[in-house]
Design a protein around this motif. Structure first.
Motif, PDB file in Angstrom:
ATOM      1  N   VAL A 129     -17.925  56.045 117.971  1.00 59.51           N
ATOM      2  CA  VAL A 129     -17.856  55.497 119.326  1.00 59.51           C
ATOM      3  C   VAL A 129     -16.394  55.303 119.716  1.00 59.51           C
ATOM      4  CG1 VAL A 129     -18.412  53.503 120.791  1.00 59.51           C
ATOM      5  CG2 VAL A 129     -20.148  54.432 119.239  1.00 59.51           C
ATOM      6  N   VAL A 160     -21.215  52.141 126.957  1.00 57.98           N
ATOM      7  CA  VAL A 160     -21.415  51.146 125.908  1.00 57.98           C
ATOM      8  C   VAL A 160     -21.897  49.851 126.565  1.00 57.98           C
ATOM      9  CG1 VAL A 160     -20.300  49.827 124.069  1.00 57.98           C
ATOM     10  CG2 VAL A 160     -19.612  52.194 124.500  1.00 57.98           C
ATOM     11  N   ALA A 209     -16.800  48.277 127.958  1.00 60.54           N
ATOM     12  CA  ALA A 209     -18.236  48.035 127.784  1.00 60.54           C
ATOM     13  C   ALA A 209     -18.802  47.331 129.013  1.00 60.54           C
ATOM     14  CB  ALA A 209     -18.494  47.190 126.540  1.00 60.54           C
TER      15      ALA A 209
END
Length: 168
Positions: free
Chosen positions: A47, A61, A78
């Motif tokens: 990731v 994310v 995120a």
């Protein structure tokens, strides 16, 4: 009767340890299982690498923790979407055509699994990031807090200290 030419079959070996007490799966079954596992999971390093490459990584994310946890530290970029809010907010915050990678605290927490389930039930393609925020920080990747960016020293038990790639 002469038994000198008779060969006795050796008894089948019995497992003397708990690892082999249940025999390994066939290669075909193992390939199916591990292939499926990779469809459901992503690892922290992968990731991080995809996000660091620049441009669109092809996924978003999602941090499924509480606001207090988010403020303590989260992955840059995120989306903050606590698991309890997924049913009412996911479709407004996320695009169903973009795969989602969920994370929570770490391997001792199944919050990312619950979030992934909730998103899948709404029709999202989803993977869970193994290791969660704990391993993100332990592997030395930058994270954001309510006070700004931070980075911890890499933990030698989670990632190599002098290499960009663990060779996995």
């Amino acid at each position: 009767m002469n038994n000198t030419n008779t060969q006795l079959s050796a008894p089948a070996p019995t497992a003397t340890n708990s690892v082999l007490r249940v025999p390994p799966a066939s290669p075909a079954a193992a390939a199916a299982y591990f292939g499926a596992s990779l469809a459901f999971h992503a690892d922290v390093s992968d990731v991080a690498s995809a996000l660091a490459a620049g441009g669109d990584p092809g996924f978003v994310v999602v941090d499924s923790r509480s606001t207090a946890s988010w403020d303590q530290g989260h992955i840059p970029g995120a989306v903050h979407l606590p698991t309890t809010l997924i049913p009412e907010q996911a479709e407004a915050l996320l695009d169903k055509s973009v795969p989602v990678v969920t994370y929570c605290w770490g391997p001792g927490c199944n919050g990312a699994t619950r979030a992934a389930l909730a998103l899948a039930q709404l029709g999202f393609q989803v993977k869970e990031m193994l290791g969660g925020f704990e391993y993100w920080a332990r592997e030395g990747f930058e994270f954001e807090t309510w006070e700004g960016s931070e980075r911890r020293a890499t933990d030698a038990l989670t990632a190599p200290l002098d290499a960009e790639d663990c060779g996995c």
